[in-house]
Design a protein around this motif. Sequence first.
Motif, short mmCIF file in Angstrom:
data_model
loop_
_atom_site.label_atom_id
_atom_site.label_comp_id
_atom_site.label_asym_id
_atom_site.label_seq_id
_atom_site.Cartn_x
_atom_site.Cartn_y
_atom_site.Cartn_z
N CYS A 145 0.80 -1.19 -0.08
CA CYS A 145 0.03 0.04 -0.01
C CYS A 145 0.96 1.33 0.06
O CYS A 145 0.43 2.06 -0.74
N LEU A 146 1.86 1.21 0.66
CA LEU A 146 2.67 2.60 0.93
C LEU A 146 3.68 2.61 -0.27
O LEU A 146 4.67 1.56 -0.23
N CYS A 152 0.33 7.24 -2.30
CA CYS A 152 0.67 7.43 -3.47
C CYS A 152 1.92 8.07 -3.71
O CYS A 152 2.20 8.60 -4.76
N GLY A 153 2.97 7.83 -2.93
CA GLY A 153 4.16 8.29 -3.25
C GLY A 153 4.41 9.44 -2.17
O GLY A 153 4.51 9.45 -1.02
N SER A 157 -2.83 11.87 0.05
CA SER A 157 -4.03 11.80 -0.59
C SER A 157 -5.30 11.27 0.42
O SER A 157 -4.92 11.04 1.80
N LEU A 158 -6.55 11.24 0.12
CA LEU A 158 -7.47 10.70 0.73
C LEU A 158 -6.96 9.34 1.67
O LEU A 158 -7.65 9.10 2.63
N ALA A 159 -6.55 8.40 0.90
CA ALA A 159 -6.23 7.13 1.29
C ALA A 159 -5.28 7.28 2.86
O ALA A 159 -5.51 6.42 3.43
N ASP A 160 -4.43 8.35 2.59
CA ASP A 160 -3.48 8.64 3.70
C ASP A 160 -4.41 8.95 5.20
O ASP A 160 -4.10 8.27 6.12
N THR A 184 5.39 2.55 10.60
CA THR A 184 5.96 3.26 11.82
C THR A 184 6.12 4.78 11.34
O THR A 184 6.10 5.89 11.88
N ALA A 185 7.10 4.65 9.90
CA ALA A 185 7.55 5.95 9.48
C ALA A 185 6.21 6.88 9.11
O ALA A 185 6.24 7.87 9.15
N PHE A 186 5.28 6.26 8.33
CA PHE A 186 4.07 6.55 7.86
C PHE A 186 3.32 7.63 9.16
O PHE A 186 2.91 8.71 8.74
#
Length: 205
Positions: A145-146, A152-153, A157-160, A184-186
């Motif tokens: 996913c990431l 999305c890079g 986006s909405l998904a985040d 974890t970074a995300f």
Amino acid sequence: MQLYYTKGTISVAVALALLEAGLDHTLTRVNFATAEQTQDAYLRVNSKGRVPALALDDGTVLTETGALLEYVAACAPEAGLVPQDPASAGHMRSVMYYLASTMHVAHAHKMRGIRWADQQSSHDDMTAKVPQTMTDCATYVEAECLRGDYVCGDAFSLADAYLFVVCNWLEGDNVNVAAFPKITAFMNRMEARESVKTARANDLL
């Protein structure tokens, strides 16, 4: 517009999107502890008895997290919450649909077993399975996913917003989050965003 939400639930993803989009809105908290979502006043807003629900200025009420996120993005295209590249937009939506159809459902087995079974032993079995199923979901998110800093890079986006809220459940579901460095970074990156800071300040998370 008026967002009906409950602290820590997926409805907070819509609140984050509204903040990211810079759209004027008010928040109405639905108290799950007192089963407010099952009472007539709220059922007149959303007959499903769930959050989120978004009441528009003309009286229209929209429900379902993905639909509300898409509505927010459409109301503020300048915010760039949906990638312009069709393939990237497709990936964004595939992640959102996975979260809705698989990961959220796996999490709900811990405390919403009554939706699927009547026997307490069945509920207990579903609850016991949650650490494994949510770990499996986290493994998929980490691998598929990431695609960079965000879903999305490099661009949010909405998904985040959606993924951030769902991943906030992992620790409570007894998933070893430290085993997933991308997640974890995300999560750390999301915590630095003003939308998340505002949501925490307003006791949404």
